[in-house]
Write a protein that holds these residues in place. Structure first.
Motif, PDB file in Angstrom:
ATOM      1  N   PRO A  50       0.809  -1.229   0.000  1.00  0.00           N
ATOM      2  CA  PRO A  50       0.000   0.000   0.000  1.00  0.00           C
ATOM      3  C   PRO A  50       0.839   1.275   0.000  1.00  0.00           C
ATOM      4  CG  PRO A  50      -0.880  -1.578   1.575  1.00  0.00           C
ATOM      5  CD  PRO A  50       0.430  -2.124   1.115  1.00  0.00           C
ATOM      6  N   SER A  51       1.989   1.246   0.666  1.00  0.00           N
ATOM      7  CA  SER A  51       2.809   2.452   0.745  1.00  0.00           C
ATOM      8  C   SER A  51       3.452   2.801  -0.594  1.00  0.00           C
ATOM      9  CB  SER A  51       3.898   2.284   1.808  1.00  0.00           C
ATOM     10  OG  SER A  51       4.810   1.265   1.435  1.00  0.00           O
ATOM     11  N   SER A  52       3.462   1.846  -1.533  1.00  0.00           N
ATOM     12  CA  SER A  52       4.073   2.085  -2.842  1.00  0.00           C
ATOM     13  C   SER A  52       3.050   2.219  -3.962  1.00  0.00           C
ATOM     14  CB  SER A  52       5.037   0.933  -3.187  1.00  0.00           C
ATOM     15  OG  SER A  52       6.039   0.808  -2.215  1.00  0.00           O
ATOM     16  N   SER A  53       1.769   2.136  -3.639  1.00  0.00           N
ATOM     17  CA  SER A  53       0.741   2.218  -4.676  1.00  0.00           C
ATOM     18  C   SER A  53       0.218   3.651  -4.789  1.00  0.00           C
ATOM     19  CB  SER A  53      -0.406   1.247  -4.393  1.00  0.00           C
ATOM     20  OG  SER A  53      -1.066   1.590  -3.198  1.00  0.00           O
ATOM     21  N   GLN A  58      -2.640   5.168  -4.944  1.00  0.00           N
ATOM     22  CA  GLN A  58      -3.746   5.595  -4.092  1.00  0.00           C
ATOM     23  C   GLN A  58      -3.811   4.778  -2.805  1.00  0.00           C
ATOM     24  OE1 GLN A  58      -5.432   8.231  -5.108  1.00  0.00           O
ATOM     25  NE2 GLN A  58      -4.403   8.303  -7.103  1.00  0.00           N
ATOM     26  N   ASN A  59      -2.659   4.263  -2.361  1.00  0.00           N
ATOM     27  CA  ASN A  59      -2.602   3.406  -1.169  1.00  0.00           C
ATOM     28  C   ASN A  59      -3.519   2.190  -1.294  1.00  0.00           C
ATOM     29  OD1 ASN A  59      -2.430   6.506   0.301  1.00  0.00           O
ATOM     30  ND2 ASN A  59      -0.751   5.065   0.544  1.00  0.00           N
ATOM     31  N   TYR A  60      -3.610   1.638  -2.498  1.00  0.00           N
ATOM     32  CA  TYR A  60      -4.425   0.458  -2.720  1.00  0.00           C
ATOM     33  C   TYR A  60      -3.891  -0.711  -1.900  1.00  0.00           C
ATOM     34  CZ  TYR A  60      -6.327   2.862  -6.832  1.00  0.00           C
ATOM     35  OH  TYR A  60      -6.939   3.756  -7.676  1.00  0.00           O
ATOM     36  N   THR A  61      -4.799  -1.616  -1.543  1.00  0.00           N
ATOM     37  CA  THR A  61      -4.449  -2.839  -0.834  1.00  0.00           C
ATOM     38  C   THR A  61      -5.007  -4.030  -1.609  1.00  0.00           C
ATOM     39  OG1 THR A  61      -6.485  -2.920   0.479  1.00  0.00           O
ATOM     40  CG2 THR A  61      -4.664  -1.588   1.355  1.00  0.00           C
TER      41      THR A  61
END
Length: 322
Positions: free
Chosen positions: A113-116, A118-121
């Motif tokens: 998430p920290s590298s996507s 929109q903080n996607y999970t």
């Protein structure tokens, strides 16, 4: 893919088609046709790269595989509202304000998430996939809990029945044991030509999915939040099992129950005996490289599941469902 910078002394190519949306250029092929690779190598990275544009992006595909686009059309249509371009057969000079070449990828069947953008999970990805196929929303209980007042209701488990290697040799006994523990069993053998729209609804109707370590378990992406993945790990591959399916399951908001078989539950014991390195020293086989692991533990092994030994793992799964 060749990227060329045009210097000031060179004439720019004349655009035959001008666009006011961004484009993403990427390749298909490789190990697609294996559902784990379909998701890990293409669909999760494509989600990470394209979802931020809210369908206002053009997908330009080299090494296009029309069957792949057709099979996952529901997902592609949720990522772009525009025509998908077959780059290798396209004769136009297309001009875009912004182009991304290649897909963003973090790890096997996973998102950081920290590298996507929109903080996607992975929960976001699973819910996106469910939305694409018109499955019930995130807040809907797993089927057993949704119908818990029905006295005849049983928790429903999908049993993935592999065809070539890592098969359940005693599948009838496994089904009988699951029934004894109180499950309604749905047997499934998902193939590349399966009707995916129908299959995802079958998975959605289940509280749990169970199978031997292999691509079929990737269908956990269609389970509801809180669904259970019962992961049978063949002898000799425990070192990699969690990374392939355990961590992704947990990251998707699912429950994961891992069961590692004993040598007595592997057909390798009958083939090689207790004194062979394959049985008494899997670490040495592992040090021989992936090819040796694949040869022995992935390709030559089937499972004779001991339902008595396996029982506590099933009770764990039932506890999650209840």
């Amino acid at each position: 893919m060749t990227i060329k910078s045009v210097n000031s002394s060179e004439p720019e190519p004349i655009c035959t088609s001008k666009h006011h949306i961004p484009a993403i250029v990427f390749a298909l092929g490789g190990l697609t046709a294996n559902v784990w690779h379909d998701f890990s190598d293409v669909l999760v990275p494509l989600f990470l790269t394209a979802r931020q544009f809210n369908r206002d992006v053009q997908l330009i595909i080299t090494n296009n595989q029309p069957w792949f686009i057709k099979k996952y059309s529901a997902i592609f249509s949720r990522l772009t509202r525009h025509e998908i371009i077959d780059f290798d057969s396209d004769g136009q000079i297309r001009c875009y304000p912004h182009v991304i070449v290649g897909l963003r990828s973090h790890r096997d069947l996973g998102i950081d998430p920290s590298s996507s953008p929109q903080n996607y999970t992975m929960v976001d990805f699973r819910l996106f996939v469910r939305e694409a196929y018109g499955l019930p929303a995130a807040e809907v209980d797993i089927p057993y809990k949704a119908d818990k007042d029905d006295p005849d209701k049983k928790p429903r488990i999908m049993l993935i029945d592999r065809g070539k290697s890592r098969r359940f040799v005693n599948v009838a006994h496994v089904v009988q044991g699951l029934d004894w523990f109180g499950f309604e069993v749905v047997k499934a053998d998902p193939k590349i030509d399966s009707n995916l729209d129908e299959f995802v609804r079958l998975v959605d109707s289940c509280d749990a999915i169970m199978g031997v370590h292999g691509a079929g378990l990737t269908n956990m992406v269609f389970l509801r939040s809180g669904g259970v993945v019962v992961h049978i790990v063949p002898y000799g591959i425990k070192f990699m099992a969690d990374g392939f399916y355990g961590a992704p399951a947990r990251d998707m908001g699912l429950r994961h129950v891992e069961y590692s078989i004993s040598p007595e539950e592997s057909t390798l014991l009958e083939k090689y005996g207790w004194n062979h390195t394959v049985i008494n020293d899997p670490e040495t086989i592992r040090k021989g490289g992936w090819e040796k692991v694949a040869e022995f533990y992935m390709s030559k092994q089937d499972i004779v599941l001991n339902m008595t030994r396996f029982g506590p793992s099933l009770l764990n799964a039932i506890e999650f469902i209840m």
